[in-house]
Write a protein that holds these residues in place. Structure first.
Motif, PDB file in Angstrom:
ATOM      1  N   GLU A 269      -2.543   4.022  -9.561  1.00 49.01           N
ATOM      2  CA  GLU A 269      -2.306   3.221  -8.364  1.00 49.01           C
ATOM      3  C   GLU A 269      -3.590   2.481  -7.995  1.00 49.01           C
ATOM      4  OE1 GLU A 269      -1.129   5.919  -5.353  1.00 49.01           O
ATOM      5  OE2 GLU A 269       0.812   6.401  -6.260  1.00 49.01           O
ATOM      6  N   GLN A 270      -3.445   1.453  -7.171  1.00 44.13           N
ATOM      7  CA  GLN A 270      -4.627   0.724  -6.747  1.00 44.13           C
ATOM      8  C   GLN A 270      -5.609   1.685  -6.065  1.00 44.13           C
ATOM      9  OE1 GLN A 270      -3.986  -2.685  -4.188  1.00 44.13           O
ATOM     10  NE2 GLN A 270      -6.163  -2.861  -3.673  1.00 44.13           N
TER      11      GLN A 270
ATOM     12  N   LYS B 220      -7.256   0.161 -10.850  1.00 45.23           N
ATOM     13  CA  LYS B 220      -6.269   1.235 -10.757  1.00 45.23           C
ATOM     14  C   LYS B 220      -6.948   2.597 -10.950  1.00 45.23           C
ATOM     15  CE  LYS B 220      -2.692  -1.471 -10.261  1.00 45.23           C
ATOM     16  NZ  LYS B 220      -1.621  -1.523 -11.276  1.00 45.23           N
TER      17      LYS B 220
ATOM     18  N   ARG C 241      -4.423   9.802  -9.361  1.00 45.39           N
ATOM     19  CA  ARG C 241      -4.098  10.459  -8.090  1.00 45.39           C
ATOM     20  C   ARG C 241      -5.305  11.185  -7.499  1.00 45.39           C
ATOM     21  NH1 ARG C 241      -3.531  15.472  -7.552  1.00 45.39           N
ATOM     22  NH2 ARG C 241      -3.169  15.786  -9.783  1.00 45.39           N
TER      23      ARG C 241
END
Length: 795
Positions: free
Chosen positions: A413-414, A424, A427
C-alpha cells in the motif's frame, strides 16, 4: 491466597525490617522489627494478609527456624481464612528461608554497621546518600558518603508505610513501591556492599518462586536438595540484527519512523519476556534484567518449563522469519543450575583474619556455559523454520520501498509517510509509520492477545500493542512509560510493568505533535547546516557483567546502567546535570539551548544512537561522557563515534559511518571519541580517535584562543580564517611524510609572518618529547579541533 502468591510476596517482603531497624522504629533485630512493621500495617490498612507475610520477616534466619515455634505461630494466625493450610505456610517459610540464603551467597565478610551506605556497584569506593528513586530529582551520583543517619531512615520508613498501606497486595504493584523506596538502601551493611536491598528482596522472591515451581518442599530444603540439585534455569535471550533492523531502511523513512522501529523492537522484547513469565507462572521479579535487546530470567527447571520454552522459541523464531525474512533474530537458550551456582563458594578460609582467601564464582561459570549455548544458537539461527531458504510465496514479488521485504504486490500500500502514490510499503512498515506518529502522545502500551475495538497499531509474536493515553484501559499487561507509579484506575487483573524509554525529542515546528525531521534539526546548527549523528556504548560492559557473582549483584548493576540511558539521559540533554560536571571544560560551540535540537532514536542497556543539530551533538557527546563518569563514580568508560551529514543522506549510510567510527575508537584503546573524519600516515601508527581528556586539553589549548562562541572567531582570527585552513593543509604535509620536516618550517614561517607564534607554541618546531615517546607530533592532532571550529564559522 494462592501458594505461589504467598511465596512470591513472602520473598519480596522478608527483609522489610532492615530499614525499619536502622530507623530505630521498634526494638529487636531486623527480623522482629520487620514482623512488627507488617503486623501494624495489617491493622492500619485492613489487609490481614500482612499478618501472614510478617512470618517471612520473623522466620528467615537459621537460628529462628525452630519448627515448633513456627508451627505455633502459623496455627495462631488460622491460615485457613486465607485458603491455606499450616503445612502450606510452613513449606513457604522454608522455601523463602533458603531463597534468602541463595540470594545472599555473594555477600562480603565483615562486621555490619547499621550506618553504612550502599556503595556504588561500578566503583565500591564511593557510596550513595539515602534517597528515593525519582528520575525528576536529578542524578544519583556516588561520592564520599560515610554514614546514613537513623532519622534519614525514619523518613524512608514512613514513606514505605504510606505506600504499602495503599497498594494492592500483588507482586506487580508492590515491586515499584519497593524500587522507589529501597533502591539506595544497602542490602547488608558490610563495608563495600554494592547490592541494593530492593534487588536482594526481588531476587529472593524470584528464587523462591522458581523453587516452588520446581517442586521444592520444606523437607528438600532441610536436606539441601534445592541447593545441590539443578532445580533452576537461567533463561537468556539476545537479539541479533538490531542495527540493520532499525537503520537498514531506505531514504523513504523519516525520523519518527526510525524511533517507531526502535520502540517496536523494545515492545517485541517485552512481549517475549512476558510470555515466558506467563507460561512458567513467574512474576516480573524473576526478570534479572531486560535491556538493550537482551534479557535474563530466573526460572524453574522442570520438563514442563523446558517444553514451554521450546514452544516459545519456536513460535518467536517462525514469527520473526515470516515478518522480517531473517533480518532480525532472537536467540533464546537456558542453562540448568543448582542453588549453589547462584553465588560463589569459599574454598580456602583464613581463620586468623576471619576472611575468605580463595573462592569459586559459580554464577560466573554458569553464565559462561549459557553464553556458549547462546552463541551456538545464533550460528544455527532459524533452524526451527521449515524451508527457510525457499520463499514460499507463489507468483511475482515486489519489494517494500522502505524495508526491502519481498511480498505479493497486492499486499503493498502507499507508504503513509510519503506523498508519492508510487512509494509502496508493506503492512508492517505502514503500521510502524502510524506508531511513529503516536509515540509523542502515548503514555504507554497495553499488551493483550485481543485487539480493543481495532485500536492496536501493531503486534508482536504473542500480543497486540495498543497505545495507551490514560483512562481505564483493560488488558493483560500495561507498560507505562517512565514512571514507577501505576495509574490509580488500573484494573487489578491487569499487570503493571514500568516501561522506561529515552524518549527526548525536539518537536517539529512545521507539524503539530510531530518529531522534528532531519532537515529541521540541521537548520538549527551553528555554521554548516549539517545533521549530527552520535553512536556510543559502554566499554567492556559485557566483561564487567560477566564477573558478577550473584543474580542480585547483576540485577543491581544492569538496572543502574540501563537507567542512566533511559531515565537520566533526558536530564543530560536538557542541560540539567551541570552540577555534577565541570561545564567550563566542555568543548562547546554555542550557548546550550533550553530546548536542544536533538532526537534520541535509541538509548538503553549500554548503548545509544542520537541525532540533532551537529554542533549540539558534538557538545552532547562530552556532556554524556562527563555525566556518565560521575554517575558510575569513574568506574566505567564510554567510547563514541560522531558524524556530520547532509540531512538527505540515507540513514543506513549515516549509521554505517558512525558505527565504523565507534569501532575505530574501541580498537584504538576504548575510552575514546572519533570526533571528525581525519587522515593519517599510511604506516598505521597514528590513531584517528582521541582520548576524551586529550581532546579537552587540545580544546583548551587551541579552540579557546581562536573561537569566541556562537559561530564567531576571536580577534585576530576573525579576519584570518584562511590561516587556520592553511595550518590544516600543512598538517597534511606531515601526514604524507612524518619524517619530512618541511611542515615544521612552513608552520613556523606562517605563524611568525602573522605574529601569531605565541598563540600556538606547540606547533612551532619539532617536539623532542614526542619523538622520544614515539608519538605523533602535536600538529597531527590539531585538525580535530580546527575542522570543528571551521564548520561552526562557515557562513
Amino acid at each position: 491466597m494462592e501458594m505461589h502468591q504467598l511465596v512470591a510476596l513472602g520473598g519480596l517482603l522478608h527483609d522489610i525490617g532492615k530499614p525499619v531497624q536502622r530507623a530505630n522504629t521498634y526494638s529487636g533485630n531486623h527480623q522482629k522489627q520487620g514482623a512488627e512493621f507488617l503486623r501494624k500495617l495489617a491493622k492500619k490498612s485492613g489487609k490481614r494478609e500482612f499478618e501472614l507475610l510478617a512470618l517471612f520477616s520473623e522466620f528467615h534466619h537459621r537460628d529462628d527456624m525452630k519448627e515448633d515455634i513456627m508451627r505455633a505461630k502459623i496455627e495462631k494466625l488460622n491460615p485457613g481464612r486465607f485458603g491455606l493450610s499450616v503445612e502450606d505456610v510452613l513449606n513457604a517459610l522454608w522455601i523463602v528461608y533458603e531463597a534468602d540464603n541463595l540470594s545472599s551467597a555473594e555477600r562480603e565478610e565483615g562486621t555490619p554497621q547499621s550506618s553504612r551506605p550502599l556503595y556504588c556497584v561500578f566503583n565500591p569506593k564511593k557510596a550513595y546518600y539515602l534517597d528515593d528513586l525519582d528520575f525528576e530529582k536529578g542524578l544519583p551520583v556516588p561520592g564520599e558518603v560515610y554514614s546514613i543517619r537513623s532519622q534519614d531512615y525514619s523518613g524512608l520508613v514512613e514513606n514505605l508505610w504510606d505506600e504499602l498501606s495503599q497498594t494492592p497486595l500483588k507482586v506487580d504493584r508492590i515491586l515499584p513501591v519497593l524500587e522507589r523506596c529501597l533502591t539506595f538502601v544497602s542490602s547488608v551493611t558490610s563495608e563495600g556492599n554494592v547490592i541494593s536491598l530492593y534487588d536482594h528482596m526481588r531476587m529472593t522472591s524470584a528464587i523462591a518462586l522458581a523453587m516452588l515451581r520446581s517442586g521444592c518442599t520444606a523437607e528438600d530444603v532441610k536436606k539441601g536438595r534445592c541447593r545441590k540439585e539443578k532445580r533452576f534455569l537461567l533463561v537468556e535471550g539476545d537479539f541479533s540484527g538490531i542495527q540493520d533492523f532499525i537503520y537498514g531502511v531506505t531514504g523513504k523513512g523519516t525520523l519518527k519512523y526510525l524511533r517507531a522501529r526502535s520502540a517496536y523492537l523494545e515492545l517485541i522484547g517485552w512481549d517475549v519476556v512476558l510470555e515466558i513469565l506467563s507460561r512458567l507462572g513467574l512474576t516480573r521479579a524473576n526478570v534479572i534484567f531486560n535491556a538493550g535487546g537482551h534479557f535474563l530470567i530466573m526460572a524453574q527447571n522442570t520438563p514442563e518449563a523446558v517444553k514451554e520454552l521450546e514452544s516459545i522459541r519456536k513460535s518467536v523464531t517462525r514469527w520473526l522469519w515470516k515478518e522480517f525474512e531473517g533480518k532480525l533474530y532472537l536467540a533464546i537458550e537456558w542453562e540448568p543450575v543448582t542453588g549453589k551456582e547462584l553465588g560463589r563458594e569459599c574454598i580456602e578460609w583464613d581463620k586468623g583474619k576471619k576472611e575468605c582467601k580463595k573462592s569459586i564464582n559459580h554464577f560466573e561459570n554458569a553464565r559462561k556455559r549459557l553464553k556458549k549455548k547462546l552463541t551456538l544458537r545464533k550460528l544455527r539461527r532459524f533452524e526451527e523454520v521449515d524451508n527457510a531458504f525457499t520463499h514460499g510465496i507463489p507468483g511475482k514479488l515486489e519489494e517494500c520501498a522502505v524495508c526491502g521485504k519481498e511480498i505479493n504486490p497486492d499486499e503493498l500500500e502507499q507508504f503513509k509517510l510519503s506523498d508519492d502514490p508510487q512509494v509502496k510499503a508493506c503492512r508492517t512498515c505502514n503500521e510502524l509509520a502510524e506508531l511513529g506518529g503516536k509515540l509523542p502522545k502515548v503514555k504507554g502500551f497495553v499488551l493483550d492477545k485481543n485487539t480493543h475495538q481495532g485500536e492496536a497499531v501493531t503486534h508482536g509474536p504473542f500480543r497486540h500493542f495498543i497505545p495507551y493515553y490514560g483512562g481505564s484501559e483493560r488488558g493483560e499487561f500495561i507498560l507505562l512509560k517512565n514512571t514507577l507509579k501505576p495509574p490509580g484506575e488500573l484494573p487489578e487483573d491487569t499487570i503493571f510493568v514500568p516501561y522506561f524509554v529515552a524518549d527526548y525529542f525536539k518537536p517539529s515546528e512545521k507539524k503539530e505533535h510531530a518529531v522534528a525531521e532531519f532537515n529541521e534539526l540541521a537548520e538549527k546548527s551553528t555554521g554548516a547546516k549539517r545533521l549530527g549523528v552520535l553512536k556510543g556504548d559502554v566499554d567492556k560492559l559485557g566483561e564487567f557483567f560477566g564477573k558478577m557473582d550473584s543474580p542480585s549483584k547483576l540485577a543491581t548493576a544492569s538496572r543502574f546502567m540501563d537507567y542512566f540511558f533511559k531515565g537520566y539521559l533526558k536530564l543530560v540533554i536538557e542541560g540539567k546535570t551541570g552540577y555534577v560536571i565541570d561545564t567550563h571544560r566542555l568543548p562547546s560551540l554555542r550557548d546550550w539551548p533550553e530546548e536542544p535540537d536533538i532526537v534520541v532514536v535509541y538509548a538503553g542497556g549500554d548503548d545509544f544512537f542520537i541525532v540533532g543539530a551537529w554542533d549540539q551533538i558534538f557538545e552532547l557527546s562530552f556532556r554524556i561522557r562527563e555525566t556518565s563518569r560521575a554517575y558510575t563514580g569513574g568506574g566505567l568508560t564510554l567510547s563514541m563515534g560522531l558524524g556530520y551529514f547532509h540531512p538527505k543522506t540515507p540513514i543506513y549510510r549515516m549509521a554505517e559511518t558512525v558505527s565504523e567510527r565507534l569501532e575505530v575508537a574501541k580498537r584504538e584503546g576504548r575510552n575514546r571519541v572519533f570526533v571528525i573524519e581525519r587522515t593519517r600516515p599510511l604506516d598505521g601508527g597514528h590513531k584517528l580517535s582521541y582520548g576524551w581528556e586529550q581532546y579537552m586539553e587540545l580544546w583548551e589549548e587551541y579552540a579557546k584562543k581562536v573561537y569566541a562562541g556562537n559561530g564567531r572567531l576571536k580577534k585576530p582570527f576573525d579576519s584570518k580564517k584562511g590561516l587556520l585552513m592553511t595550518i590544516l593543509q600543512l598538517r597534511e604535509l606531515y601526514v604524507m611524510n612524518p619524517n619530512d620536516v618541511r611542515w615544521a618550517y612552513l608552520i613556523a614561517y606562517l605563524l611568525g609572518r602573522h605574529d601569531l607564534s605565541d598563540y600556538f607554541p606547540g606547533l612551532v618546531g619539532i617536539s623532542a618529547e614526542a619523538v622520544e615517546r614515539n608519538e605523533p607530533q602535536p600538529v597531527y592532532w590539531v585538525d580535530g579541533v580546527l575542522k570543528v571550529i571551521l564548520m561552526a564559522v562557515r557562513g
